[in-house]
Design a protein around this motif. Structure first.
Motif, PDB file in Angstrom:
ATOM      1  N   TYR A  75       0.831  -1.206   0.000  1.00  0.00           N
ATOM      2  CA  TYR A  75       0.000   0.000   0.000  1.00  0.00           C
ATOM      3  C   TYR A  75       0.866   1.257   0.000  1.00  0.00           C
ATOM      4  O   TYR A  75       0.593   2.226  -0.729  1.00  0.00           O
ATOM      5  CB  TYR A  75      -0.914  -0.023   1.220  1.00  0.00           C
ATOM      6  CG  TYR A  75      -1.647   1.266   1.482  1.00  0.00           C
ATOM      7  CD1 TYR A  75      -2.740   1.641   0.709  1.00  0.00           C
ATOM      8  CD2 TYR A  75      -1.242   2.114   2.515  1.00  0.00           C
ATOM      9  CE1 TYR A  75      -3.412   2.830   0.951  1.00  0.00           C
ATOM     10  CE2 TYR A  75      -1.905   3.301   2.767  1.00  0.00           C
ATOM     11  CZ  TYR A  75      -2.987   3.654   1.975  1.00  0.00           C
ATOM     12  OH  TYR A  75      -3.649   4.838   2.224  1.00  0.00           O
ATOM     13  N   LEU A  76       1.931   1.260   0.796  1.00  0.00           N
ATOM     14  CA  LEU A  76       2.811   2.423   0.876  1.00  0.00           C
ATOM     15  C   LEU A  76       3.700   2.582  -0.357  1.00  0.00           C
ATOM     16  O   LEU A  76       4.127   3.700  -0.686  1.00  0.00           O
ATOM     17  CB  LEU A  76       3.709   2.315   2.113  1.00  0.00           C
ATOM     18  CG  LEU A  76       3.036   2.341   3.483  1.00  0.00           C
ATOM     19  CD1 LEU A  76       4.084   2.185   4.576  1.00  0.00           C
ATOM     20  CD2 LEU A  76       2.246   3.633   3.690  1.00  0.00           C
ATOM     21  N   GLY A 124       1.607 -13.217  -3.926  1.00  0.00           N
ATOM     22  CA  GLY A 124       1.119 -12.866  -5.249  1.00  0.00           C
ATOM     23  C   GLY A 124       1.071 -14.001  -6.244  1.00  0.00           C
ATOM     24  O   GLY A 124       0.619 -13.809  -7.374  1.00  0.00           O
ATOM     25  N   LEU A 125       1.522 -15.190  -5.863  1.00  0.00           N
ATOM     26  CA  LEU A 125       1.569 -16.330  -6.767  1.00  0.00           C
ATOM     27  C   LEU A 125       0.920 -17.546  -6.115  1.00  0.00           C
ATOM     28  O   LEU A 125       1.178 -17.822  -4.935  1.00  0.00           O
ATOM     29  CB  LEU A 125       3.016 -16.669  -7.143  1.00  0.00           C
ATOM     30  CG  LEU A 125       3.784 -15.592  -7.917  1.00  0.00           C
ATOM     31  CD1 LEU A 125       5.253 -15.975  -8.026  1.00  0.00           C
ATOM     32  CD2 LEU A 125       3.186 -15.403  -9.304  1.00  0.00           C
ATOM     33  N   ILE A 163      -6.034  -6.151  -5.119  1.00  0.00           N
ATOM     34  CA  ILE A 163      -4.923  -5.250  -4.806  1.00  0.00           C
ATOM     35  C   ILE A 163      -4.757  -4.212  -5.916  1.00  0.00           C
ATOM     36  O   ILE A 163      -4.576  -3.013  -5.661  1.00  0.00           O
ATOM     37  CB  ILE A 163      -3.625  -6.059  -4.602  1.00  0.00           C
ATOM     38  CG1 ILE A 163      -3.705  -6.865  -3.300  1.00  0.00           C
ATOM     39  CG2 ILE A 163      -2.404  -5.137  -4.576  1.00  0.00           C
ATOM     40  CD1 ILE A 163      -2.594  -7.870  -3.123  1.00  0.00           C
ATOM     41  N   VAL A 164      -4.825  -4.660  -7.160  1.00  0.00           N
ATOM     42  CA  VAL A 164      -4.704  -3.735  -8.293  1.00  0.00           C
ATOM     43  C   VAL A 164      -5.849  -2.731  -8.291  1.00  0.00           C
ATOM     44  O   VAL A 164      -5.650  -1.528  -8.506  1.00  0.00           O
ATOM     45  CB  VAL A 164      -4.671  -4.520  -9.614  1.00  0.00           C
ATOM     46  CG1 VAL A 164      -4.803  -3.566 -10.810  1.00  0.00           C
ATOM     47  CG2 VAL A 164      -3.390  -5.323  -9.727  1.00  0.00           C
ATOM     48  N   ILE A 202      -5.818  -0.599  -4.631  1.00  0.00           N
ATOM     49  CA  ILE A 202      -4.579   0.128  -4.288  1.00  0.00           C
ATOM     50  C   ILE A 202      -3.933   0.645  -5.575  1.00  0.00           C
ATOM     51  O   ILE A 202      -4.102   1.805  -5.929  1.00  0.00           O
ATOM     52  CB  ILE A 202      -3.601  -0.773  -3.499  1.00  0.00           C
ATOM     53  CG1 ILE A 202      -4.280  -1.384  -2.264  1.00  0.00           C
ATOM     54  CG2 ILE A 202      -2.384   0.042  -3.064  1.00  0.00           C
ATOM     55  CD1 ILE A 202      -3.399  -2.322  -1.481  1.00  0.00           C
ATOM     56  N   SER A 203      -3.218  -0.260  -6.284  1.00  0.00           N
ATOM     57  CA  SER A 203      -2.524   0.166  -7.497  1.00  0.00           C
ATOM     58  C   SER A 203      -1.826  -1.038  -8.124  1.00  0.00           C
ATOM     59  O   SER A 203      -1.460  -1.978  -7.406  1.00  0.00           O
ATOM     60  CB  SER A 203      -1.484   1.238  -7.168  1.00  0.00           C
ATOM     61  OG  SER A 203      -0.590   1.439  -8.245  1.00  0.00           O
ATOM     62  N   PRO A 204      -1.614  -1.026  -9.424  1.00  0.00           N
ATOM     63  CA  PRO A 204      -0.787  -2.089 -10.026  1.00  0.00           C
ATOM     64  C   PRO A 204       0.609  -2.133  -9.430  1.00  0.00           C
ATOM     65  O   PRO A 204       1.227  -3.203  -9.355  1.00  0.00           O
ATOM     66  CB  PRO A 204      -0.738  -1.694 -11.515  1.00  0.00           C
ATOM     67  CG  PRO A 204      -1.967  -0.889 -11.734  1.00  0.00           C
ATOM     68  CD  PRO A 204      -2.180  -0.129 -10.447  1.00  0.00           C
ATOM     69  N   TRP A 205       1.103  -0.957  -8.984  1.00  0.00           N
ATOM     70  CA  TRP A 205       2.441  -0.933  -8.381  1.00  0.00           C
ATOM     71  C   TRP A 205       2.468  -1.704  -7.072  1.00  0.00           C
ATOM     72  O   TRP A 205       3.502  -2.266  -6.694  1.00  0.00           O
ATOM     73  CB  TRP A 205       2.894   0.513  -8.157  1.00  0.00           C
ATOM     74  CG  TRP A 205       3.147   1.226  -9.445  1.00  0.00           C
ATOM     75  CD1 TRP A 205       2.406   2.238  -9.989  1.00  0.00           C
ATOM     76  CD2 TRP A 205       4.188   0.959 -10.386  1.00  0.00           C
ATOM     77  NE1 TRP A 205       2.921   2.620 -11.207  1.00  0.00           N
ATOM     78  CE2 TRP A 205       4.024   1.850 -11.482  1.00  0.00           C
ATOM     79  CE3 TRP A 205       5.246   0.053 -10.419  1.00  0.00           C
ATOM     80  CZ2 TRP A 205       4.873   1.856 -12.571  1.00  0.00           C
ATOM     81  CZ3 TRP A 205       6.093   0.052 -11.519  1.00  0.00           C
ATOM     82  CH2 TRP A 205       5.906   0.951 -12.579  1.00  0.00           C
ATOM     83  N   ALA A 206       1.375  -1.726  -6.361  1.00  0.00           N
ATOM     84  CA  ALA A 206       1.316  -2.498  -5.116  1.00  0.00           C
ATOM     85  C   ALA A 206       1.484  -3.989  -5.397  1.00  0.00           C
ATOM     86  O   ALA A 206       2.216  -4.693  -4.696  1.00  0.00           O
ATOM     87  CB  ALA A 206      -0.012  -2.236  -4.398  1.00  0.00           C
ATOM     88  N   LEU A 207       0.806  -4.467  -6.432  1.00  0.00           N
ATOM     89  CA  LEU A 207       0.972  -5.873  -6.807  1.00  0.00           C
ATOM     90  C   LEU A 207       2.384  -6.124  -7.323  1.00  0.00           C
ATOM     91  O   LEU A 207       2.971  -7.184  -7.043  1.00  0.00           O
ATOM     92  CB  LEU A 207      -0.055  -6.257  -7.880  1.00  0.00           C
ATOM     93  CG  LEU A 207       0.023  -7.709  -8.369  1.00  0.00           C
ATOM     94  CD1 LEU A 207      -0.187  -8.690  -7.225  1.00  0.00           C
ATOM     95  CD2 LEU A 207      -0.984  -7.949  -9.494  1.00  0.00           C
ATOM     96  N   PHE A 208       2.927  -5.158  -8.059  1.00  0.00           N
ATOM     97  CA  PHE A 208       4.298  -5.314  -8.546  1.00  0.00           C
ATOM     98  C   PHE A 208       5.270  -5.430  -7.379  1.00  0.00           C
ATOM     99  O   PHE A 208       6.219  -6.226  -7.435  1.00  0.00           O
ATOM    100  CB  PHE A 208       4.668  -4.132  -9.444  1.00  0.00           C
ATOM    101  CG  PHE A 208       6.048  -4.227 -10.032  1.00  0.00           C
ATOM    102  CD1 PHE A 208       6.421  -5.328 -10.783  1.00  0.00           C
ATOM    103  CD2 PHE A 208       6.969  -3.213  -9.824  1.00  0.00           C
ATOM    104  CE1 PHE A 208       7.698  -5.421 -11.321  1.00  0.00           C
ATOM    105  CE2 PHE A 208       8.250  -3.295 -10.357  1.00  0.00           C
ATOM    106  CZ  PHE A 208       8.612  -4.411 -11.109  1.00  0.00           C
TER     107      PHE A 208
END
Length: 313
Positions: A54-55, A110-111, A193-194, A197-203
Motif C-alpha cells: 500500500y505504501l 502474489g503467486l 490489490i490492483v 490500491i494500485s498495479p504498483w502495489a501488486l508489482f
C-alpha cells in the motif's frame, strides 16, 4: 565442472540414520507433530507485506527496489518456507487447515504455489535423488547450459522460474480441486490489490517474491541443502542466524531425518543426538554458498547426487 550428476547406487542416508537415532533415542518421537507458535509471526509478515504494498505507490524507484529486495524478499521467502512447513502439516493439527492457510500465505506472495508445492515436495522426501520423481533436481538441460560464472549467475537470478516451471514441464500433475481453489483465490486477491490500491502495489509483492528467491542471502538454502560441496555427501545443514528468518530450514539433515518435527523444534533434534550430526559437513554462510556456486568452476547445476540402478549402468 561436472558434466553429469554424481551417482549413488544406495538409498539416501536419512531413513537409515533415523532408524539408528530412534533406536538410541526413542524419546525423539516426542518432538513429532505440529507447532502453532510461529502463527502470530506469519500473520505479521502477511500484514506487513500488504501494508508495504500500500505504501509502495509513493516511493521512489531506489526505495522501492531496496525495500522489495531487503525486507520484502526476506518476508516473502519466509512465507514460502512457511508453506513448506504447512506441506508437512506442521502448523495446525488439521491437514485441511494447513492447506488453506498455505493459500492465505500466498496472498502476500502474489503467486498461487502452496498446494501444488506440497504435492511435489513430499515426493522430494520420498524419492530424494530420483531423476524421474524428485523435481528439486535440475534437469540435464540446465546442467549442460549453465556452465560458467555469468551463466550460473543468470541461473540464480532466474531460479524462481526454474523452481516453479521445472515440475510442471518435467512431471506435470493434474490439478486437484484445492489447486484450482489456490489459483482462483490468488488471482482474485491480486485483482483486488490492483483495483483498490494500485498495479504498483501488486508489482511490489511479486517483485519481493522473485527477489527473495534469487540473489538474496536467504535463498542460499536452495543451493546449500543438496548440492554436492563435499564428495559423498548430498544433504547439508546450516546452523547460522538466518535460520531465525526461515523457521530453521537450515537444519536440513535433521529435517530429512525427521520430517515430522516442526522447524522450531529441529534444534532439539541436534541437541538430543549430537553425535549423529557433529561430523557431517555443514555450511557456515548461505551468502558464501551463493558466492561459491557462482564463482567456483567445480560447482554447477550437475553438482547433485542422483540414485541409479546398478543393473542399468
Amino acid at each position: 565442472m561436472p558434466t553429469d550428476f554424481f551417482v549413488r547406487y544406495t538409498d539416501e542416508p536419512h531413513a537409515s540414520r533415523r532408524k539408528q537415532i530412534l533406536a538410541k533415542y526413542p524419546q525423539m518421537e516426542t518432538l513429532y507433530g505440529p507447532d502453532i507458535r510461529p502463527l502470530p509471526f506469519v500473520l505479521l509478515l502477511i500484514a506487513s507485506q500488504l501494508y508495504l504494498a500500500y505504501l509502495s505507490v509513493n516511493w521512489s524507484w531506489p526505495v522501492f527496489l531496496f525495500v522489495a529486495w531487503s525486507y520484502g524478499g526476506a518476508s516473502s521467502h519466509a512465507l514460502s518456507l512457511m508453506t513448506h512447513e504447512l506441506s508437512h502439516n506442521l502448523l495446525f493439527k488439521s491437514p485441511s487447515a494447513n492447506s488453506y492457510f498455505g493459500i492465505f500465505c500466498n496472498v502476500a506472495m502474489g503467486l498461487p504455489s502452496s498446494t501444488m508445492f506440497k504435492r511435489y515436495h513430499l515426493e522430494h522426501h520420498q524419492y530424494q535423488g530420483d531423476p524421474d520423481k524428485d523435481m528439486d533436481l535440475p534437469t540435464a538441460w540446465e546442467g549442460r547450459l549453465f556452465t560458467n560464472t555469468p551463466l550460473k549467475a543468470l541461473w540464480l537470478l532466474l531460479q524462481p522460474a526454474f523452481y516453479a516451471l521445472r515440475p510442471t514441464i518435467v512431471r506435470p500433475k493434474k490439478p486437484f480441486k484445492l489447486d484450482i481453489i489456490n489459483t482462483i483465490v490468488i488471482v482474485c486477491t491480486d485483482a483486488l490489490i490492483v483495483h483498490f490500491i494500485s498495479p504498483w502495489a501488486l508489482f511490489y509483492i511479486l517483485l519481493s517474491t522473485l527477489l527473495g528467491m534469487g540473489f538474496h542471502p536467504v535463498a542460499g538454502h536452495f543451493i546449500s541443502e543438496h548440492y554436492v560441496f563435499v564428495k559423498g555427501y548430498e544433504t547439508y545443514s546450516y546452523y547460522g542466524s538466518l535460520n531465525y528468518l526461515c523457521w530453521n530450514v537450515g537444519y536440513h539433515n535433521e529435517h530429512h531425518d525427521f520430517p515430522k518435527v516442526a522447524g522450531w523444534r529441529l534444534p532439539e533434534v541436534t541437541k538430543m543426538a549430537p553425535e549423529f550430526y557433529k561430523d557431517l559437513p555443514q555450511h557456515k554462510s548461505w551468502t558464501m554458498v551463493l558466492y561459491n556456486y557462482v564463482f567456483d568452476p567445480s560447482i554447477g547445476p550437475f553438482s547433485r547426487m542422483v540414485k541409479r540402478d546398478k543393473k542399468t549402468n
